[in-house]
Design a protein around this motif. Sequence first.
Motif, PDB file in Angstrom:
ATOM      1  N   ASP A  42       6.447 -19.833 -28.369  1.00 48.83           N
ATOM      2  CA  ASP A  42       6.080 -18.928 -27.855  1.00 48.83           C
ATOM      3  C   ASP A  42       7.413 -17.919 -27.028  1.00 48.83           C
ATOM      4  O   ASP A  42       8.056 -18.839 -26.256  1.00 48.83           O
ATOM      5  CB  ASP A  42       4.927 -19.034 -26.710  1.00 48.83           C
ATOM      6  N   GLY A  43       7.542 -17.047 -27.429  1.00 51.01           N
ATOM      7  CA  GLY A  43       8.808 -16.224 -26.617  1.00 51.01           C
ATOM      8  C   GLY A  43       8.775 -16.563 -25.380  1.00 51.01           C
ATOM      9  O   GLY A  43       9.787 -16.602 -24.521  1.00 51.01           O
ATOM     10  N   PHE A  44       7.467 -15.916 -24.596  1.00 53.77           N
ATOM     11  CA  PHE A  44       7.409 -15.911 -23.154  1.00 53.77           C
ATOM     12  C   PHE A  44       7.531 -17.399 -22.546  1.00 53.77           C
ATOM     13  O   PHE A  44       8.176 -17.167 -21.487  1.00 53.77           O
ATOM     14  CB  PHE A  44       6.232 -15.312 -22.848  1.00 53.77           C
ATOM     15  N   LEU A  45       7.130 -18.291 -23.090  1.00 56.86           N
ATOM     16  CA  LEU A  45       7.151 -19.690 -22.742  1.00 56.86           C
ATOM     17  C   LEU A  45       8.870 -19.815 -22.250  1.00 56.86           C
ATOM     18  O   LEU A  45       9.342 -20.492 -21.483  1.00 56.86           O
ATOM     19  CB  LEU A  45       6.537 -20.671 -23.499  1.00 56.86           C
ATOM     20  N   TRP A  46       9.731 -19.486 -23.482  1.00 58.75           N
ATOM     21  CA  TRP A  46      11.091 -19.728 -23.412  1.00 58.75           C
ATOM     22  C   TRP A  46      11.691 -18.909 -22.324  1.00 58.75           C
ATOM     23  O   TRP A  46      12.703 -19.311 -21.839  1.00 58.75           O
ATOM     24  CB  TRP A  46      11.716 -19.549 -24.568  1.00 58.75           C
ATOM     25  N   LYS A  47      11.159 -17.890 -22.112  1.00 63.15           N
ATOM     26  CA  LYS A  47      11.742 -16.776 -21.123  1.00 63.15           C
ATOM     27  C   LYS A  47      11.446 -17.602 -19.634  1.00 63.15           C
ATOM     28  O   LYS A  47      12.161 -17.814 -18.797  1.00 63.15           O
ATOM     29  CB  LYS A  47      10.753 -15.541 -21.026  1.00 63.15           C
ATOM     30  N   VAL A  48      10.269 -18.412 -19.596  1.00 64.34           N
ATOM     31  CA  VAL A  48       9.953 -19.017 -18.418  1.00 64.34           C
ATOM     32  C   VAL A  48      10.813 -20.114 -18.051  1.00 64.34           C
ATOM     33  O   VAL A  48      11.300 -20.301 -16.658  1.00 64.34           O
ATOM     34  CB  VAL A  48       8.441 -19.353 -18.323  1.00 64.34           C
ATOM     35  N   ILE A  49      11.187 -21.108 -19.045  1.00 64.02           N
ATOM     36  CA  ILE A  49      11.836 -22.165 -18.854  1.00 64.02           C
ATOM     37  C   ILE A  49      13.244 -21.643 -18.654  1.00 64.02           C
ATOM     38  O   ILE A  49      14.065 -22.268 -17.738  1.00 64.02           O
ATOM     39  CB  ILE A  49      11.580 -23.279 -19.694  1.00 64.02           C
ATOM     40  N   TYR A  50      13.689 -20.515 -19.079  1.00 65.99           N
ATOM     41  CA  TYR A  50      15.076 -20.031 -18.923  1.00 65.99           C
ATOM     42  C   TYR A  50      15.266 -19.579 -17.836  1.00 65.99           C
ATOM     43  O   TYR A  50      16.465 -20.210 -17.062  1.00 65.99           O
ATOM     44  CB  TYR A  50      15.354 -18.774 -20.148  1.00 65.99           C
ATOM     45  N   ARG A  51      14.265 -18.937 -16.967  1.00 63.55           N
ATOM     46  CA  ARG A  51      14.407 -18.648 -15.499  1.00 63.55           C
ATOM     47  C   ARG A  51      14.545 -19.913 -14.696  1.00 63.55           C
ATOM     48  O   ARG A  51      15.463 -19.764 -13.731  1.00 63.55           O
ATOM     49  CB  ARG A  51      12.972 -17.632 -15.237  1.00 63.55           C
ATOM     50  N   LYS A  52      13.565 -20.858 -15.045  1.00 60.37           N
ATOM     51  CA  LYS A  52      13.774 -22.085 -14.122  1.00 60.37           C
ATOM     52  C   LYS A  52      14.961 -23.060 -14.246  1.00 60.37           C
ATOM     53  O   LYS A  52      15.510 -23.276 -13.206  1.00 60.37           O
ATOM     54  CB  LYS A  52      12.538 -23.086 -14.546  1.00 60.37           C
ATOM     55  N   ARG A  53      15.605 -22.714 -15.592  1.00 56.59           N
ATOM     56  CA  ARG A  53      16.916 -23.652 -15.551  1.00 56.59           C
ATOM     57  C   ARG A  53      18.113 -23.021 -15.151  1.00 56.59           C
ATOM     58  O   ARG A  53      18.766 -23.502 -14.650  1.00 56.59           O
ATOM     59  CB  ARG A  53      16.937 -24.173 -17.336  1.00 56.59           C
ATOM     60  N   PHE A  54      18.115 -21.755 -15.532  1.00 52.08           N
ATOM     61  CA  PHE A  54      19.320 -20.842 -15.177  1.00 52.08           C
ATOM     62  C   PHE A  54      19.533 -20.099 -13.936  1.00 52.08           C
ATOM     63  O   PHE A  54      20.114 -19.258 -13.684  1.00 52.08           O
ATOM     64  CB  PHE A  54      19.977 -20.125 -16.406  1.00 52.08           C
TER      65      PHE A  54
END
Length: 278
Positions: A42-54
């Motif tokens: 899911d694209g929004f899920l990857w957006k969420v973990i992108y925010r957390k990681r970077f």
Amino acid sequence: MAPSGIAALPDDVLFRIFALCNGDDLRSLSEVNRAFRAVAQDGFLWKVIYRKRFYSEPDSGSRPCQDQYNDRDCLALSVADSCEIVHGHPPYWRFSVDSRSVFGKVALLNGVSWLSVQGRLQGVHTGKYRAVWRLFVLPHARNIFDIRFSAQTSLSRTVEGRLPPNASLLEFGSDYFDFVIPGVLVVKAPFENVLLECTCTSREWKTNIALCSARLEPVDDTPRARRARARVMIGNALTSQNNVDARKQLRRLGNSRLQPGAAYNLWKPWSTAGGSGH
């Protein structure tokens, strides 16, 4: 057969669980079954973990968030390009293209008394890691055994060490080697930042050492884990380079077994035929 256990959970619950994972976890989960794959991609899920990681927002362009995450999914830093170096300019330091480096570039120390190199890995996931500096030593180096190499998490867990003394290393220099800092760095909170440092503030001048990269490697020594570790620690650093030497080096790193300390591969000032070489 109806799904059971975690596979029976609704998508919104799976989403909340998967949002606690990192990129490697999601790629593994997507191979379990169709339901997991649908959520893990899911694209929004990857957006969420992108925010957390970077700690930043992905670009809002046409590239998927997963691709942008993969571009930055790296447990290694180029010293020349990604670290803060005090007095990081000539005549104290110089930066040189080097095909033997996995990043294609190294930072060469001509001489400083106050040595400070710092790099920060963002959003390191929970786990146990070894901190590794990749470097080589030029002939006639001075006071390099006083240099402190360290790694510290956001929660102030630290490992540190110094190069094992070797008189031949100072005289003749070395080829590339890995200095594995003794001890295991424990990252307890998801997506902690880790500070990697190379420092020495004694009055004596430090000279003739070249720093290539600093990295974290998960503590898992199975062959499969070592291959995966090699891919993750460099990320996509080589995908845009046609660097055969660096690719060979990356394969060697992936097949190596990490032991604390350093195994010096000394340069030889003269070949058996009497010509210069190493």
